[in-house]
Design an enzyme around this catalytic site. Structure first.
Site, PDB file in Angstrom:
ATOM      1  N   GLU A 126       1.009  -1.193   0.067  1.00  0.00           N
ATOM      2  CA  GLU A 126      -0.070  -0.008   0.029  1.00  0.00           C
ATOM      3  C   GLU A 126       0.921   1.166  -0.039  1.00  0.00           C
ATOM      4  OE1 GLU A 126      -3.294   1.646   2.904  1.00  0.00           O
ATOM      5  OE2 GLU A 126      -3.627  -0.537   2.394  1.00  0.00           O
ATOM      6  N   ASP A 128       0.051   5.351   0.737  1.00  0.00           N
ATOM      7  CA  ASP A 128      -1.101   6.072   0.776  1.00  0.00           C
ATOM      8  C   ASP A 128      -0.780   7.846   0.943  1.00  0.00           C
ATOM      9  OD1 ASP A 128      -2.458   4.057   1.437  1.00  0.00           O
ATOM     10  OD2 ASP A 128      -1.745   3.925   3.676  1.00  0.00           O
ATOM     11  N   GLU A 130      -3.315  10.372   2.702  1.00  0.00           N
ATOM     12  CA  GLU A 130      -4.438  10.245   3.503  1.00  0.00           C
ATOM     13  C   GLU A 130      -4.549  11.912   3.988  1.00  0.00           C
ATOM     14  OE1 GLU A 130      -4.357   5.825   5.325  1.00  0.00           O
ATOM     15  OE2 GLU A 130      -2.896   7.266   5.842  1.00  0.00           O
TER      16      GLU A 130
END
Length: 318
Positions: A126, A128, A130
Site C-alpha cells: 500500500e 497512501d 491520506e
C-alpha cells in the site's frame, strides 16, 4: 439590572468566542504566507481521463456523482464513498486534483492511494496519501504511508501541514511509483521520497496495485481512538475529484506477479515514461530543494523520530 448583567455576560462570552476563533486561525498553517519553491509541473505532462473510463464504483454508489472528468464523493450518515481503478498497475504516475470538504470535518478521511489488499489480504502492499480532518481547528493535514508484504504493524507515517487551504480550490495530489523510488507530491512539490534501495528494499511495495479515491469515517483510527468523532450535524462532507491521470504499466485481471510483461497505458502528452524513463529514476535538483523546503517547514511527524512508539527503529531509519 439582572437583564443588563445577562447582556454583559453575553457580550463577554461572544468576545471570548471570537478571540478563540481568531487564535485558532492565527495558528493555522495555511494562514501563514509561504513562498513556495519553483518546480516542474509534472501534472501538465500526462493525459487526463474520464472518471467512468478509468474507475469502477467500489462502495457507496448512491454517494457518488460522476460528470465526465469530475466526480463528487460524499460521506454522510448512510456511508462514505469510493472509486477503484479498473486496471491494476505495476508502477506508474497517478494523480488527481481534489477539493476537500469545507467547515468542521473532524474524523473525516479522504484517501488517494494504491493498494492490493483485495488480491493479497495477508501480504498486501500500500502507498497512501491520506488527508485528515482535525478537531482543534478547521485545518486538514497530510499523512503519507507505505506498507509492503503485509507489514501493517510497522506504520511508516509522515505527516505534514498544508501551506494552502485545501477546501477553497482544487489542488494536485500525486504518487510516482517505479522500481527506483516512490515519491509523494502535493501541487507538484515532493514532500517525501521512499527509495527502493538498501534497508528500504524489504519494505518496498512490489506487487501490482489498484488506485483508490475514497472518503470515509475514520473517527476511531484518525482521532485518537474516537476522541473527536465525525459530527454528522455538519454533513454531508463532499470531496470533488477532477483531472485524474493514470499513466503506468497496467496489469489486467491481476494476472501478473509484477515480474512479467505489462501494457503501458494512460498516455503522456510528451515522451516522459514514469515507469522506465530516466527522468523519473531520481529527483532533479529543484525537486530535492523543494522537498527539503516542505520537510523543514511543514513536516510535524515522522515515524523515524518516534522513539516512544518504536524501541527498535525500523531498519531504514538507521
Amino acid at each position: 439590572m439582572a437583564s443588563l448583567k445577562k447582556y454583559n455576560m453575553k457580550i463577554i462570552w461572544e468576545t471570548a468566542v471570537v478571540f478563540c476563533l481568531c487564535s485558532l486561525s492565527f495558528v493555522s498553517s495555511h494562514s501563514r504566507k509561504f513562498t513556495t519553491p519553483s518546480v516542474t509541473r509534472l501534472t501538465d505532462q500526462f493525459s487526463k481521463i474520464a472518471i467512468e473510463s478509468g474507475f469502477s464504483r467500489r462502495f457507496g454508489d448512491h454517494n457518488i456523482v460522476v460528470n465526465g472528468s469530475l466526480a463528487k464523493l460524499t460521506l454522510d450518515k448512510s456511508s462514505g464513498a469510493g472509486l477503484m481503478s479498473k486496471n491494476k498497475y505495476q508502477y506508474g504516475f497517478f494523480s488527481a486534483r481534489l477539493k476537500l470538504p469545507a467547515g468542521f470535518a473532524s474524523g473525516v478521511v479522504v484517501a488517494f492511494y494504491l493498494s492490493n489488499a483485495e488480491s493479497y489480504p495477508k501480504s498486501h502492499d500500500e502507498i497512501d496519501i491520506e488527508l485528515l480532518g482535525r478537531s482543534r481547528r478547521d485545518d486538514w493535514t497530510i499523512q503519507t504511508n507505505v506498507y509492503a508484504n503485509g507489514s501493517t504493524r510497522t506504520g511508516r507515517e509522515e505527516k505534514f501541514y498544508f501551506w494552502f487551504d485545501p477546501t477553497q480550490a482544487f489542488h494536485d495530489y500525486t504518487l510516482i511509483w517505479n522500481s527506483h523510488h516512490t515519491v509523494f507530491l502535493v501541487d507538484n512539490i515532493p514532500v517525501r521520497q521512499f527509495p527502493n534501495r538498501g534497508a528500504f528494499t524489504s519494505a518496498y511495495p512490489s506487487k501490482p496495485m489498484s488506485l483508490y479515491v475514497t472518503v470515509w469515517d475514520g473517527s476511531e483510527w484518525a482521532t485518537k481512538g474516537g476522541k473527536y468523532p465525525v459530527n454528522y450535524k455538519y454533513s454531508p462532507f463532499v470531496v470533488s475529484v477532477a483531472d485524474v491521470e493514470l499513466s503506468g504499466c497496467s496489469v489486467n485481471n491481476g494476472s501478473s506477479t509484477g515480474t512479467g510483461p505489462c501494457t503501458k497505458s494512460g498516455g503522456s502528452v510528451s515522451s516522459l515514461d514514469p515507469v522506465d524513463g530516466q527522468d523519473f529514476a531520481t529527483l532533479s535538483k529543484n525537486q530535492i530543494n523543494a522537498m527539503d523546503w516542505a520537510r523543514r517547514k511543514l513536516m510535524f511527524y515522522s515515524y523515524c523520530s518516534d522513539k516512544s512508539r518504536y524501541k527498535v527503529m525500523p531498519a531504514e531509519c538507521n
